[in-house]
Motif scaffolding. Structure first.
Motif, PDB file in Angstrom:
ATOM      1  N   SER A   1       0.852  -1.186   0.000  1.00 34.24           N
ATOM      2  CA  SER A   1       0.000   0.000   0.000  1.00 34.24           C
ATOM      3  C   SER A   1       0.890   1.239   0.000  1.00 34.24           C
ATOM      4  CB  SER A   1      -0.867  -0.052   1.258  1.00 34.24           C
ATOM      5  OG  SER A   1      -1.654   1.079   1.366  1.00 34.24           O
TER       6      SER A   1
ATOM      7  N   THR B   1      -1.358   7.014   6.202  1.00 36.73           N
ATOM      8  CA  THR B   1      -2.605   7.253   5.477  1.00 36.73           C
ATOM      9  C   THR B   1      -2.402   7.076   3.976  1.00 36.73           C
ATOM     10  OG1 THR B   1      -4.342   8.830   4.968  1.00 36.73           O
ATOM     11  CG2 THR B   1      -2.186   9.768   5.463  1.00 36.73           C
ATOM     12  N   THR B   2      -3.418   6.553   3.346  1.00 36.71           N
ATOM     13  CA  THR B   2      -3.369   6.472   1.881  1.00 36.71           C
ATOM     14  C   THR B   2      -4.104   7.680   1.278  1.00 36.71           C
ATOM     15  OG1 THR B   2      -5.291   5.035   2.084  1.00 36.71           O
ATOM     16  CG2 THR B   2      -3.203   3.972   1.632  1.00 36.71           C
TER      17      THR B   2
ATOM     18  N   LEU C   1      -5.362  -1.669  13.767  1.00 35.38           N
ATOM     19  CA  LEU C   1      -4.498  -2.834  13.953  1.00 35.38           C
ATOM     20  C   LEU C   1      -3.134  -2.405  14.469  1.00 35.38           C
ATOM     21  CD1 LEU C   1      -5.225  -4.393  10.462  1.00 35.38           C
ATOM     22  CD2 LEU C   1      -6.334  -4.979  12.621  1.00 35.38           C
TER      23      LEU C   1
ATOM     24  N   TYR D   1      -0.028  -2.819  11.705  1.00 30.71           N
ATOM     25  CA  TYR D   1      -0.119  -2.336  10.331  1.00 30.71           C
ATOM     26  C   TYR D   1       0.186  -0.850  10.321  1.00 30.71           C
ATOM     27  CZ  TYR D   1      -1.678  -1.394   5.623  1.00 30.71           C
ATOM     28  OH  TYR D   1      -1.705  -0.993   4.317  1.00 30.71           O
TER      29      TYR D   1
ATOM     30  N   ALA E   1     -14.732  11.248   5.292  1.00 28.51           N
ATOM     31  CA  ALA E   1     -14.266  10.472   4.135  1.00 28.51           C
ATOM     32  C   ALA E   1     -14.256   8.975   4.380  1.00 28.51           C
ATOM     33  CB  ALA E   1     -12.859  10.930   3.757  1.00 28.51           C
TER      34      ALA E   1
HETATM   35  C1  ANZ Z   1      -7.137   8.636   6.433  1.00 27.57           C
HETATM   36  C2  ANZ Z   1      -8.116   8.084   5.491  1.00 27.57           C
HETATM   37  C3  ANZ Z   1      -9.196   8.686   4.885  1.00 27.57           C
HETATM   38  C4  ANZ Z   1      -7.863   6.736   5.206  1.00 27.57           C
HETATM   39  C5  ANZ Z   1      -9.969   7.956   4.026  1.00 27.57           C
HETATM   40  C6  ANZ Z   1      -8.606   5.955   4.389  1.00 27.57           C
HETATM   41  C7  ANZ Z   1      -9.695   6.568   3.796  1.00 27.57           C
HETATM   42  P1  ANZ Z   1      -4.802   0.259   3.067  1.00 27.57           P
HETATM   43  O1  ANZ Z   1      -5.284   0.756   1.747  1.00 27.57           O
HETATM   44  O2  ANZ Z   1      -5.374  -1.065   3.432  1.00 27.57           O
HETATM   45  O3  ANZ Z   1      -3.310   0.310   3.197  1.00 27.57           O
HETATM   46  N1  ANZ Z   1      -5.089   2.635   8.470  1.00 27.57           N
HETATM   47  C8  ANZ Z   1      -3.779   2.912   8.559  1.00 27.57           C
HETATM   48  N2  ANZ Z   1      -3.187   2.173   9.506  1.00 27.57           N
HETATM   49  C9  ANZ Z   1      -4.158   1.392  10.006  1.00 27.57           C
HETATM   50  C10 ANZ Z   1      -4.171   0.436  11.049  1.00 27.57           C
HETATM   51  N3  ANZ Z   1      -3.062   0.115  11.730  1.00 27.57           N
HETATM   52  N4  ANZ Z   1      -5.343  -0.176  11.330  1.00 27.57           N
HETATM   53  C11 ANZ Z   1      -6.482   0.133  10.643  1.00 27.57           C
HETATM   54  N5  ANZ Z   1      -6.521   1.047   9.695  1.00 27.57           N
HETATM   55  C12 ANZ Z   1      -5.379   1.691   9.364  1.00 27.57           C
HETATM   56  O4  ANZ Z   1      -5.422   1.236   4.197  1.00 27.57           O
HETATM   57  C13 ANZ Z   1      -4.761   2.391   4.579  1.00 27.57           C
HETATM   58  C14 ANZ Z   1      -5.755   3.247   5.330  1.00 27.57           C
HETATM   59  O5  ANZ Z   1      -6.239   2.492   6.436  1.00 27.57           O
HETATM   60  C15 ANZ Z   1      -5.112   4.501   5.872  1.00 27.57           C
HETATM   61  O6  ANZ Z   1      -5.558   5.677   5.190  1.00 27.57           O
HETATM   62  C16 ANZ Z   1      -5.731   4.627   7.258  1.00 27.57           C
HETATM   63  O7  ANZ Z   1      -6.892   5.440   7.082  1.00 27.57           O
HETATM   64  C17 ANZ Z   1      -6.139   3.235   7.616  1.00 27.57           C
HETATM   65  F1  ANZ Z   1     -10.987   8.515   3.418  1.00 27.57           F
HETATM   66  O8  ANZ Z   1      -6.109   7.595   6.539  1.00 27.57           O
HETATM   67  B1  ANZ Z   1      -6.599   6.357   6.005  1.00 27.57           B
END
Ligand code: ANZ
Length: 919
Positions: free
Chosen positions: A289, A309-310, A375, A378, A389
């Motif tokens: 990712s 964050t992605t 998690l 991760y 979002a």
């Molecule tokens: C803000 C955000 C906004 C996110 C949004 C997603 C959507 P993948 O694609 O599976 O890699 N994340 C990061 N670390 C995590 C953890 N330890 N446990 C659970 N969730 C976690 O997923 C990456 C996204 O999963 C990251 O991007 C983070 O949420 C979440 F509209 O950040 B995101």
């Protein structure tokens, strides 16, 4: 009535094959792999038969095509079941394993698979696990240089390569690598430092070894008495084997740094012909990712909390920070209260940690919550919560009444409100997602990164029945040493006390209890320990590593073992070199890999992943020439069957069920049963024993029946309906054989039309065998036999038998041998499997000339392409024509030319009919 006495036929053919040995010559090579079985006390099941017979069919076909096929079998025999059985019965695992292997070999032999038995082994043989230990030693002696960019044998550019650890020592000494504050070596991009002490260097390189000891949180399963790898845990958190509870616990364990290969494992599929579903599963498990790290300062402290964050473009919408319950910002009390509050009822529970973070742009305070939906292992174990979002974040904010920060990102545009204290140009309140991310990066707020879900492979088990590690610990200093290669194999001690196999708390592993094995005298030379032929006065006492390897270890490289020593005359695999280049060359293995592997889909993230990792490692270190282990992979479908359940949930075997008016009853007490359809297995008491089936119907019927049910990769339902069709088919073949044997002279000839069909069948079978379309081939063979009846010559029948022989091995061989008695010039080989696949060419069009005769004079001639002569199906209203001679049909009938012209010609075999037109 033609009889099909399969028992006699099988006995007869087995005698012919008894002394047949697989040989390898100058022909093109092909490597077919069966997934080797675990020799449990249970019998071979139909699932084994499906996969193994499919590969056997492919193998026989390729041999007929002139290939030297490497096709072998072995046993994957270390592991818990033998140990658990030992606990119940007091029988030593070695004995149970040997007995089970012996039983399984007998069952397999009944299937008459054309294995090269000279190469068979068990992973529990010391001569085999010597090399498993050897590979472990190589991993211990290696590090991964992620900066190395190189071209592999498939002409792919590869990033990162395993190298000998001594190279890293040199790099640090010469200054091209430096040691960071945590003691970890990195490639030097700045100032050159060379003044490290030897001790500092040795400590640093220990942190890069591909096999290393680690004190980490592991999955401990008290009921199995061992830790388990992440891949061995079910989605519900129980153990894959036995569904026992698993708890997290800190323990010192051997790990393999599979994460170094995460990118290569995730991207290396381009040249592999694998089922798409398996590729996706493996990729998802590796979980590559790309995203960013964003750091948030913790209010009132100097600490920073990094999130992964992605979607960095949603930064303005961050409402809270969520950290996992195991994150260091969550103290013991909090994580416990989460568990209590959760009580297994809600999927998202959280507790405010009492800390706040500072938004890196707006400077506003953001609460930090601890929650179970993040998690621990991760990313960074911390998430920026953006309810506008992300659905999970939204649910969480609603549940805990957290004020949601509004912010708009739409159609790839980030809207920045005037109110926001922006570090960006105040004029610009609309910016593309890409631009926004770049700005965050250039302002040092975000850092691009790639993360993987894959974790390092937990490689030790606290069990007895596994490969011992070739590692010792110095009794005085506690330092870890590898044994020298000359010490291998480190054999498992045999004198084990079974009560010591119980190991619920992990304090004493079974091997720990074998004190005379554990303690050894040894001397250290060049960092390695020698225990054999040493001067005791110079020796120190060492304690052997008392964990054992997981049983995935033995299966990681078993296919390579089949190749070892293959080039030597007389075959010697117990060479002292791991993979001889001669062996690879002999197998034409520029890419020492399996050409075709047929195995279960359930190994997508276990065996297929681990084996790729080991193979890549061995390739990097130049021990083998191919970059990937399995070039083409296919999975066999499941076998489903009806099961019959009593009201007390006990299952009744289908053989003991009576059917009356579409209702089902237990034969013994007439109790009514509930019929269900699902997986065939021991659990539902609906397995069919392959050996019993063979005794009842014969091996050829089993082989044909199991494949006739459908394409190899699809699930199939086990119903006996199709059985009689297969038996009829074989009997029809026997009838032709009978006809050819009993005809007083060789009058049987093949019409051009039948020959054309045979040629088409040949090409069709050739195409479909390679793709294991066995069901399709069988269907065509049946059609062919129905069409031709007995109108085929001995020579063309041989052609047909060769086409069928990979499937119906006994019938084809038997008839071949029988017809050899009469047609010596045609049936010339010792066995049908020494024949060559007949090469054919289909003529575009065969014309047939039909002559209307009167008093030996040709009245009229018509030329018809064969394809236009339909098969004869009608009985009435027809006049038989003369036999065909030289593609000419003579009609000595009193027909007028007009009637002849308007009549239709049909054929059956080489007999022709004319259907008169009625004017
Ligand atoms: C803000 C955000 C906004 C996110 C949004 C997603 C959507 P993948 O694609 O599976 O890699 N994340 C990061 N670390 C995590 C953890 N330890 N446990 C659970 N969730 C976690 O997923 C990456 C996204 O999963 C990251 O991007 C983070 O949420 C979440 F509209 O950040 B995101």
């Amino acid at each position: 009535m033609i009889s099909y006495n399969f028992k006699d036929i099988e006995n007869y053919t087995k005698k012919i094959w008894a002394n047949k040995q697989v040989s390898y010559g100058d022909n093109k090579k092909y490597f077919i792999l069966d997934m080797f079985p675990y020799p449990s006390g249970n019998k071979l099941h139909m699932g084994h038969v499906l996969g193994y017979s499919a590969n056997d069919i492919l193998c026989r076909f390729l041999r007929l095509q002139g290939y030297d096929v490497l096709y072998c079998i072995a046993f994957d025999a270390f592991g818990l079941p033998a140990e658990q059985y030992a606990l119940q019965t007091g029988q030593h695992p070695e004995i149970t394993t040997k007995n089970n292997i012996q039983n399984m070999i007998e069952q397999i032999k009944k299937l008459c698979l054309s294995y090269d038995w000279s190469k068979y082994f068990s992973t529990t043989d010391p001569e085999y696990y010597k090399w498993t230990q050897w590979i472990f030693l190589q991993m211990y002696e290696s590090f991964f240089d992620e900066s190395e960019i190189w071209i592999n044998k498939l002409q792919q550019t590869v990033h990162g390569k395993a190298k000998n650890i001594s190279e890293l020592r040199e790099y640090i000494k010469e200054g091209s690598w430096y040691i960071d504050a945590d003691g970890i070596p990195h490639k030097n991009k700045g100032k050159v430092i060379t003044n490290y002490t030897d001790e500092e260097i040795e400590k640093a390189i220990d942190k890069k070894r591909l096999a290393f000891l680690s004190d980490t949180l592991v999955n401990w399963c008290p009921d199995l008495g061992t830790v388990l790898a992440n891949e061995e845990i079910n989605p519900d958190g129980t153990s894959e084997r036995g569904n026992f509870p698993v708890i997290k616990r800190k323990m010192k364990q051997w790990m393999l740094r599979i994460t170094e290969y995460a990118d290569r494992l995730s991207t290396g599929f381009e040249n592999l012909d694998w089922p798409q579903k398996t590729v996706v599963m493996q990729k998802n498990w590796i979980g590559k990712s790309t995203g960013c790290y964003i750091e948030f300062t913790v209010h009132g402290t100097d600490n920073v909390l990094s999130v992964f964050t992605t979607k960095p473009e949603t930064l303005y919408g961050v409402t809270f920070i969520a950290v996992s319950t195991e994150h260091h910002y969550v103290n013991q009390k909090l994580s416990q209260s989460i568990k209590i509050a959760n009580n297994g009822l809600k999927d998202k529970v959280g507790v405010y940690t009492g800390y706040d973070a500072i938004h890196p742009i707006t400077g506003k305070k953001i609460p930090i919550w601890a929650t179970n939906y993040v998690l621990a292992n991760y990313g960074t174990g911390a998430v920026m919560g953006v309810p506008i979002a992300d659905e999970r974040d939204h649910d969480f904010a609603i549940e805990y009444n957290i004020n949601i920060v509004e912010h708009h990102v739409q159609d790839d545009i980030v809207h920045i409100s005037k109110m926001d204290t922006s570090i960006f140009n105040a004029e610009k309140n609309m910016i593309s997602v890409k631009e926004f991310k770049n700005l965050l990066i250039t302002h040092g707020i975000a850092k691009e990164t790639t993360t993987y879900k894959l974790r390092d492979w937990l490689f030790s088990r606290q069990r007895y029945w596994g490969e011992p590690f070739p590692i010792v610990h110095c009794k005085d200093t506690g330092k870890v040493y590898p044994l020298d290669e000359s010490e291998l194999p480190v054999e498992l001690p045999k004198n084990i006390d079974f009560k010591n196999l119980i190991n619920r708390d992990g304090a004493m592993t079974p091997l720990n209890c074998v004190s005379d094995w554990v303690e050894v005298y040894g001397v250290i030379k060049h960092g390695k320990v020698f225990t054999k032929n040493i001067d005791r006065s110079q020796a120190k006492i060492f304690r052997r590593e008392t964990n054992t390897m997981p049983n995935w270890a033995g299966s990681c490289w078993y296919y390579l073992r089949y190749m070892m020593g293959i080039s030597s005359k007389g075959y010697d695999r117990n060479q002292d070199i791991f993979m001889n280049k001669d062996d690879e060359n002999f197998m034409e293995r520029k890419y020492a890999s399996v050409d075709f592997y047929l195995g279960g889909a359930e190994h997508a993230v276990l065996h297929y992943l681990y084996a790729r990792f080991w193979h890549m490692f061995l390739h990097d270190r130049n021990f083998i020439s191919s970059p990937e282990p399995f070039m083409k992979l296919r999975h066999q479908g499941m076998i489903n069957a009806y099961s019959y359940r009593r009201t007390d949930y006990k299952y009744v075997h289908p053989n003991n069920v009576m059917t009356i008016d579409s209702k089902y009853f237990d034969k013994f007490d007439n109790a009514e049963l509930v019929r269900n359809f699902g997986k065939m297995g021991k659990r539902y008491n609906n397995s069919e024993d392959p050996n019993e089936f063979i005794d009842k119907y014969g091996n050829d019927v089993l082989r044909a029946f199991i494949h006739f049910m459908g394409p190899i990769d699809q699930d199939r339902s086990w119903q006996h309906d199709g059985l009689s069709g297969i038996q009829r088919f074989i009997k029809k073949i026997m009838k032709i054989h009978d006809h050819l044997s009993n005809s007083t002279q060789n009058i049987c000839s093949t019409s051009p039309q039948v020959l054309q069909k045979l040629k088409k069948l040949n090409l069709y079978a050739k195409d479909n065998y390679s793709e294991l379309g066995i069901n399709k081939i069988l269907a065509q063979c049946m059609e062919f036999i129905n069409d031709i009846r007995c109108n085929i010559s001995a020579e063309d029948f041989k052609h047909f038998l060769i086409i069928l022989s990979p499937i119906c091995i006994h019938t084809a061989e038997y008839i071949y041998q029988e017809l050899k008695k009469k047609y010596k010039d045609i049936y010339t080989c010792v066995s049908i499997f020494d024949e060559k696949w007949p090469s054919v060419q289909i003529e575009d069009e065969i014309n047939i000339e039909i002559r209307l005769m009167k008093k030996n004079k040709v009245l009229h001639t018509a030329v018809l392409p064969y394809d236009q002569i339909s098969d004869w199906h009608m009985k009435d209203d027809a006049n038989k024509l003369e036999y065909l001679y030289n593609n000419i049909v003579y009609i000595n009938n009193n027909l007028s030319i007009d009637t002849f012209r308007q009549s239709k010609i049909y054929s059956r075999g080489n007999i022709f009919f004319i259907k008169l037109c009625t004017l």
